[in-house]
Design a protein around this motif. Structure first.
Motif, PDB file in Angstrom:
ATOM      1  N   ASP A 294      81.100  -0.529  60.849  1.00 34.94           N
ATOM      2  CA  ASP A 294      81.474  -0.336  59.453  1.00 34.94           C
ATOM      3  C   ASP A 294      82.547   0.746  59.375  1.00 34.94           C
ATOM      4  OD1 ASP A 294      81.496  -0.715  56.772  1.00 34.94           O
ATOM      5  OD2 ASP A 294      79.627   0.358  56.356  1.00 34.94           O
ATOM      6  N   ARG A 295      83.432   0.620  58.424  1.00 35.83           N
ATOM      7  CA  ARG A 295      84.451   1.650  58.225  1.00 35.83           C
ATOM      8  C   ARG A 295      84.739   1.783  56.737  1.00 35.83           C
ATOM      9  NH1 ARG A 295      89.714   0.180  57.633  1.00 35.83           N
ATOM     10  NH2 ARG A 295      90.385   2.068  58.710  1.00 35.83           N
ATOM     11  N   PRO A 296      84.948   3.007  56.259  1.00 29.92           N
ATOM     12  CA  PRO A 296      85.208   3.191  54.821  1.00 29.92           C
ATOM     13  C   PRO A 296      86.588   2.662  54.455  1.00 29.92           C
ATOM     14  CG  PRO A 296      85.500   5.276  55.995  1.00 29.92           C
ATOM     15  CD  PRO A 296      84.967   4.283  56.995  1.00 29.92           C
ATOM     16  N   PRO A 297      86.748   2.246  53.210  1.00 23.27           N
ATOM     17  CA  PRO A 297      88.074   1.780  52.771  1.00 23.27           C
ATOM     18  C   PRO A 297      89.052   2.950  52.687  1.00 23.27           C
ATOM     19  CG  PRO A 297      86.572   1.905  50.902  1.00 23.27           C
ATOM     20  CD  PRO A 297      85.745   2.192  52.126  1.00 23.27           C
ATOM     21  N   PRO A 298      90.345   2.699  52.756  1.00 15.33           N
ATOM     22  CA  PRO A 298      91.328   3.779  52.625  1.00 15.33           C
ATOM     23  C   PRO A 298      91.162   4.507  51.291  1.00 15.33           C
ATOM     24  CG  PRO A 298      92.393   1.751  53.351  1.00 15.33           C
ATOM     25  CD  PRO A 298      90.993   1.389  52.973  1.00 15.33           C
ATOM     26  N   ARG A 299      91.128   5.807  51.337  1.00 16.41           N
ATOM     27  CA  ARG A 299      90.928   6.623  50.130  1.00 16.41           C
ATOM     28  C   ARG A 299      92.177   6.573  49.257  1.00 16.41           C
ATOM     29  NH1 ARG A 299      87.247  10.649  49.107  1.00 16.41           N
ATOM     30  NH2 ARG A 299      87.838  12.245  47.595  1.00 16.41           N
ATOM     31  N   PHE A 300      91.987   6.337  47.965  1.00 14.93           N
ATOM     32  CA  PHE A 300      93.125   6.256  47.053  1.00 14.93           C
ATOM     33  C   PHE A 300      92.697   6.821  45.703  1.00 14.93           C
ATOM     34  CE2 PHE A 300      96.060   4.091  44.092  1.00 14.93           C
ATOM     35  CZ  PHE A 300      97.269   4.341  44.718  1.00 14.93           C
ATOM     36  N   GLU A 301      93.339   7.915  45.286  1.00 15.29           N
ATOM     37  CA  GLU A 301      92.948   8.572  44.038  1.00 15.29           C
ATOM     38  C   GLU A 301      94.059   8.566  42.991  1.00 15.29           C
ATOM     39  OE1 GLU A 301      91.686  12.431  45.244  1.00 15.29           O
ATOM     40  OE2 GLU A 301      89.758  11.730  46.038  1.00 15.29           O
TER      41      GLU A 301
END
Length: 521
Positions: free
Chosen positions: A97-104
């Motif tokens: 599993d891997r987290p999605p790319p962070r986008f704020e």
């Protein structure tokens, strides 16, 4: 039988509602044009419109690739050896599993336009008066130099800023009238328009058309084939960047450039062959939440070296060069870029990941650069699997997906976790399970297809012979579409809800001075 049919009819609205909910969960807005239209038949995954009952469902029945051989050819490695080779290359069936790319970042317009803003105000966010004044100066310079070389033109007087706006307005009017000949405005025929024709005489329009230039002369340092329009493209790019912040998800593609259907129906075969020989390829990076075109890249056919358009059609690495040019301002922002088969490649995606650009692309063994990918995932089994089944191999953060839906579809991504599941919702078939990357690709592709179906209708129909002028009018068409998107997202839309056609007609009248277009403050 009747009862079963009734159950299917009752189930259809529920499936449609579920599709809309998932569509919204992927941060894709409603159709920015707000106009009904037929579903694009080119998307084999995702369809929610009524037309999908026939068009999209039919397109998914076709096998996108020919099945691989049932048995390995003589001399080919055995399956265990192949798996060992792939493991040695870093590919594994063990998924992580891997987290999605962070986008704020919050996407959208950077400037709040007042409710009184006109169509001209939105257009001039991209083509302001200083750009138009430069066109006036360059056109007059070219006219003087032309007459010094070829003799005086007694009918010519220097063009003014109001005349240049009117000139643009006349050519832009072909985007809503869908008539190739601008001169039909003065003709008295079906496409004539008396109110527009009274602003400027046909003779004056033709004189401006003869001398019109954005850059009159080549500088000694200029070698680029588009030198006559490149400063305008650079200015347009700067204004796109300053006026709009895109969402995280974007698409690289060639926008649909429709030919005028009347011309296609009436022209000779020779004329049609001649028209198809466009000397450039137009590519864009487009925000998949709104349809706003963030970046334009024009690739010339007559470019020297191996980067010509003929080579570009056959060499995936040159499509990679196009992708790098389109994403040169995207580094470090954690964007997710969706790509077609001609761009998708492991080498390019790994290079982009180092720049914090993440990708999800459709693969084709015929069109894609498959270097570094496991061969076992690129050939089709002799017996087709059940619909919705998939295989995944992983290398680092990269996932290679082979998913079956009446055909084998392959995806390469480092933007979505291979552990996350999604679903494709079709009217006929109901829910088809798939990895989340497949659902995301299908949803974003569907949005861009629907956008293209409408956006291509409003390209300027005027077709000059010179390549730089063709590029210029395509760029103007894109600027007007972007202006309409910003209008739809502004308070001005709630005052007067113009359709795309009405917005174009209003802009033409304001450019010709037939309507008030007071600057927005």
């Amino acid at each position: 039988m009747a009862e079963g049919g009734g159950g299917a009819r009752k189930r259809a609205p529920a499936l449609l509602e579920a599709a809309r909910a998932r569509y919204e969960s992927l941060h894709i807005s409603d159709d920015v044009f707000g106009e009904s239209g037929p579903d694009s038949g080119g998307n084999p995954f995702y369809s929610t419109s009524a037309a999908s009952h026939s068009s999209s469902a039919a397109s998914s029945d076709d096998e996108p690739e020919r099945p691989g051989p049932a048995a390995p050819p003589p001399g080919a490695p055995d399956a265990p050896d192949l798996e060992e080779d792939e493991a040695g290359a870093g590919w594994s069936a063990t998924l992580r599993d891997r987290p999605p790319p962070r986008f704020e970042d919050t996407g959208g317009p950077t400037r709040k336009m007042p409710p009184s803003a006109s169509a001209m105000d939105f257009f001039q966010l991209f083509v302001p008066d200083n750009v138009l004044k430069n066109m006036v100066v360059q056109t007059n310079m070219y006219a003087r130099k032309f007459q010094e070389r070829f003799g005086s033109d007694g009918a010519w007087v220097d063009v003014t800023l109001p005349e240049m706006k009117a000139f643009l307005g006349y050519v832009i009017s072909t985007s809503t009238s869908h008539c190739e000949s601008v001169l039909s405005i003065w003709s008295g025929g079906f496409y004539s328009n008396r109110s527009l024709a009274l602003v400027m005489s046909q003779a004056r329009f033709e004189k401006i058309l003869k001398y019109f230039h954005v850059v009159a002369f080549r500088s000694s340092q200029t070698t680029h084939g588009l030198y006559k329009v490149q400063p305008f493209l650079d200015s347009l790019q700067t204004s796109f960047d300053s006026a709009f912040r895109p969402s995280q998800t974007q698409v690289l593609h060639e926008p649909l450039i429709d030919e005028d259907p009347v011309f296609i129906a009436t022209c000779t075969e020779r004329e049609l062959r001649k028209r198809k020989k466009r000397k450039f390829s137009l590519w864009v990076r487009q925000c998949s939440s709104t349809g706003f075109i963030i970046q334009i890249y024009v690739h010339l056919k007559e470019g020297s070296g191996p980067d010509g358009l003929d080579a570009l059609k056959n060499k995936p690495q040159l499509h990679g060069m196009v992708a790098k040019n389109l994403c040169r301002n995207a580094a470090g922002k954690n964007y997710i870029i969706f790509t077609g088969p001609s761009i998708t490649s492991l080498t390019l995606f790994e290079e982009f990941e180092k720049q914090e650009i993440y990708c999800c692309g459709l693969l084709s063994s015929r069109k894609s650069d498959c270097t570094g990918l496991p061969p076992s995932m690129l050939s089709n089994p002799a017996t087709p699997p059940a619909r919705g089944q998939h295989q995944i191999r992983m290398k680092g953060s990269m996932s290679l997906i082979c998913w079956y839906n009446k055909g084998h579809f392959r995806f390469l991504t480092n933007a979505y976790s291979p552990m996350q599941q999604g679903v494709i919702i079709k009217r006929r078939s109901g829910e088809i399970p798939c990895p989340l990357a497949v659902e995301a690709f299908a949803a974003h592709l569907s949005y861009i297809c629907k956008y293209d179906d409408k956006y291509s209708k409003y390209f300027i129909s005027h077709k000059p012979n010179k390549t730089w002028q063709q590029v210029f009018w395509f760029a103007i068409s894109i600027a007007i579409n972007n202006a309409y998107i910003l209008y739809k997202m502004s308070d001005a839309y709630h005052v007067k809800r113009y359709s795309r056609a009405q917005f174009g007609e209003r802009l033409v009248r304001e450019l010709l001075g037939l309507e008030d277009a007071s600057p927005a403050h």
